[in-house]
Scaffold this active site. Structure first.
Site, PDB file in Angstrom:
ATOM      1  N   MET A 198       3.713  -3.275  -2.372  1.00 40.43           N
ATOM      2  CA  MET A 198       2.451  -3.162  -3.665  1.00 40.43           C
ATOM      3  C   MET A 198       1.588  -1.572  -2.866  1.00 40.43           C
ATOM      4  SD  MET A 198       1.205  -5.502  -4.805  1.00 40.43           S
ATOM      5  CE  MET A 198      -0.755  -5.501  -5.083  1.00 40.43           C
ATOM      6  N   ARG A 199       2.442  -0.806  -2.151  1.00 35.67           N
ATOM      7  CA  ARG A 199       1.282   0.052  -1.669  1.00 35.67           C
ATOM      8  C   ARG A 199       1.116   1.218  -2.393  1.00 35.67           C
ATOM      9  NH1 ARG A 199       4.894   1.609   1.963  1.00 35.67           N
ATOM     10  NH2 ARG A 199       3.789   1.655   3.868  1.00 35.67           N
TER      11      ARG A 199
END
Length: 677
Positions: A275-276
């Site tokens: 999700m970065r």
């Protein structure tokens, strides 16, 4: 340089300038990794940015740069008196040298005082100095992995932690992280690439007028740096004012649900891990809106954020070229938007993200071709297989026109482990056993220079017999400098893996070159994962060539391999002698890096005078130089002559077949062969 080159005077490199400015507006974006060939003003641009950052207020006397309005409650120099007025200083620009130690980066504890006096005597490192400023790492791809891990952990958490022998120190470390690298010298691991918020590819302009202007401005700067800077002072002040204004506006920028849906859909469409990427895109789009003096994120901000934040996150292995398919990006954004980019969008409130200097949205670079494109396609494979190989006496350099088109490498696979025997002391890596600063503790010794890794048990045992004569009366241990013991640790080192590949007609004739290239590509991938340097020697026709001088760039090796032609006789002796010379020169350049020779051949020798006897003498010469070797036997067919096995015995090497090279076969082991001089 005493007078930095003005940021406003930079020519071209719009993506680079925009990425740096966006991080100056919002350091939470996560920094910038600048990839590009040498001589493209990467370092100049980063150093120029530091002069644009707003000044910071700090607590007087605080070595960690605490903000008097919001001091760090856990600052080692604290607690700070809230009634003391702060002082104003420029934001620091700190450079981390490639050869820096861990203590230089995170700081050092005085272990002797901690044991004897029970005090936390801590000397701050570069992370403390860079707090609220810029930390610049030139050639970040050459930085040791454990230092990169520490650096990126601090950047992600906003704090640095030092834990040594039960003594703990923590301090704030929030900074703008910028790394530059030349991909020709090796790549960062994909996990580390992902930790940089944005990545920009830079290249020198091919436009004559632009190159002329670059040279003109650089010569003017070199002749009179102060005068050149003065001519650009007004533009620099305008940029500085705009950065400060964008920082003030940033908390009021609205990131709507429509923009969030586009961000999530884009990251999903390009199959980025975790999700970065979504978070970085959201922060980047918000900063772009603030930079454009807007309080609403537009579709163009999301698109530009994707071009800066996603290309490096799409790499699945080191041989994938970074880049983004802009047509696919536009299609994804169009399908995902729940808000229209035309009439429903609010009109831009400011000049747009192009502003003074960087280009606006759509300025991203097109995706680069993968190494070896066009050389390894179906046509190349079928050409190699259907025609059959040239006869042993034909083709090759100086041997006629019967040269095969390059064969496509087979798909890479996980190889069985290969290692150099014994215990080395080379650069940290993941291949062979070595004495390193990190790893399991195997013993203790007296420190040479500053103590960095205390062996507590050995120190206590050295000090214990002398406690009475030293006048010990309390429970504490009286420790002196002579009692301290340094921990001796064993870890893994990176090696120089030199591939010597037979590209003669005997290899192509049996349609084996695709499998051979797949095997070498697999070994190259293994070398990348184990942080090795690699080199490539090929032999065919009338001699041997150094196709790739030893380098940390394994993707350069993959590119050379993809276009490797085959054909001609088999000058095996020439290949071995060329390998011996390459290793001799590299041993002088880097004596601590131990080599591993990987010879890929069927063992035939047909080139030169008395080819078999000459090849045997060359093999014995390599064996006498104590080079650890592996022979990958490429012979195939129902009847095998065992020539590669005989060659391996002359080399003192282990022989494995292409099938045995796979990790799911028997575990490989490079045996330690000692020969008398």
């Amino acid at each position: 340089m005493s007078t930095p080159y003005p940021f406003s005077a930079l020519v071209g490199q719009s993506d680079l300038r925009l990425a740096l400015l966006i991080n100056a507006v919002s350091p939470a974006v996560g920094g910038v990794l600048v990839r590009g060939e040498k001589g493209t003003a990467k370092s100049t641009a980063v150093r120029a940015l530091s002069a644009l950052l707003p000044d910071v207020d700090v607590v007087p006397g605080c070595r960690f740069g605490c903000d008097p309005a919001d001091p760090d409650l856990k600052c080692p120099d604290g607690p700070h008196d809230p009634s003391i007025d702060g002082i104003t200083r420029p934001a620091h620009m700190v450079e981390l040298p490639v050869g820096a130690s861990e203590d230089r980066l995170v700081g050092a504890l005085d272990i002797e005082r901690a044991l004897a006096e029970g005090v936390k005597a801590f000397e701050p490192g570069l992370l403390a100095d860079a707090h609220r400023g810029v930390l610049y790492v030139d050639e970040v791809n050459l930085l040791h992995d454990h230092l990169v891990d520490l650096l990126l952990d601090a950047a992600a958490m906003g704090a640095s932690y030092v834990e040594r022998e039960g003594v703990s120190v923590r301090h704030a470390a929030r900074f703008l992280l910028v790394g530059t690298m030349n991909p020709e010298e090796g790549e960062l691991r994909p996990q580390l690439l992902d930790r940089f918020g944005l990545t920009v590819e830079v290249a020198a302009s091919r436009e004559t007028d632009e190159r002329v202007e670059v040279v003109r401005r650089r010569l003017a700067y070199d002749a009179d740096p102060a005068g050149f800077a003065a001519r650009w002072a007004a533009d620099e002040q305008a940029l500085r004012t705009r950065i400060a204004a964008a920082r003030r506006l940033l908390p009021r920028v609205e990131l709507g649900d429509g923009a969030l849906r586009q961000i999530a859909a884009t990251c999903a469409a390009f199959e980025v891990d975790g999700m970065r990427a979504d978070i970085v895109m959201a922060r980047t789009a918000t900063a772009l809106a603030a930079w454009a003096d807007r309080t609403v994120v537009l579709a163009e901000d999301v698109r530009q954020a994707a071009l800066l934040a996603l290309p490096h996150r799409r790499r699945r292995n080191p041989f994938d070229a970074p880049g983004l398919d802009e047509d696919k990006l536009d299609e994804t954004l169009e399908q995902a938007r729940g808000w229209d980019g035309g009439p429903d969008d609010p009109e831009p409130e400011g000049p747009g993200p192009d502003g003074p200097g960087p280009d606006g949205p759509g300025g991203g670079r097109p995706p680069q071709d993968a190494p070896g494109d066009g050389a390894g396609g179906p046509d190349a494979a079928s050409g190699s297989g259907e025609q059959g190989g040239p006869q042993e006496g034909a083709g090759g350099p100086g041997g006629g026109p019967a040269e095969q088109p390059p064969a496509a490498p087979a798909d890479p696979y996980r190889t069985r482990p290969l290692a150099v025997p014994g215990l080395g002391e080379g650069a940290a890596g993941r291949r062979s056993r070595a004495r390193t600063a990190h790893g399991r503790t195997t013993g203790a010794r007296r420190p040479v220079g500053p103590l960095t890794r205390l062996h507590l048990a050995a120190t206590v045992m050295a000090a214990a017999p002398y406690q009475r004569e030293r006048g010990r009366t309390g429970p504490g241990l009286v420790v002196r400098r002579d009692d301290l013991r340094q921990a001796v640790r064993e870890g893994r080192e990176g090696n120089l893996v030199l591939f010597v590949v037979d590209a003669s007609g005997s290899m192509a004739a049996r349609q084996r070159m695709s499998a051979v290239k797949g095997a070498v590509l697999s070994l190259l991938l293994d070398a990348y994962q184990r942080r090795d340097k690699v080199g490539l020697v090929t032999f065919r026709g009338s001699g041997a060539d150094l196709a790739l001088p030893p380098t940390s760039s394994v993707d350069a090796g993959a590119a050379r391999l993809a276009v490797l032609p085959t054909g001609g006789r088999t000058p095996l002796a020439a290949g071995l002698l060329r390998a011996h010379e390459v290793l001799r020169v590299e041993r002088l350049r880097d004596p601590s890096r131990r080599p591993l020779l990987v010879l890929v051949t069927d063992g035939r020798a047909t080139g030169g005078v008395e080819p078999v006897a000459t090849a045997a003498r060359a093999a014995r010469l390599l064996a006498a130089s104590q080079v650890a070797s592996v022979v990958v036997d490429c012979e195939s067919g129902p009847v095998r002559l065992g020539l590669a096995g005989s060659l391996a015995r002359e080399l003192g090497a282990v022989a494995v077949t292409l099938e045995e090279l796979r990790a799911d076969t028997v575990t490989a082991l490079v045996k330690d062969v000692r020969r008398a001089a």
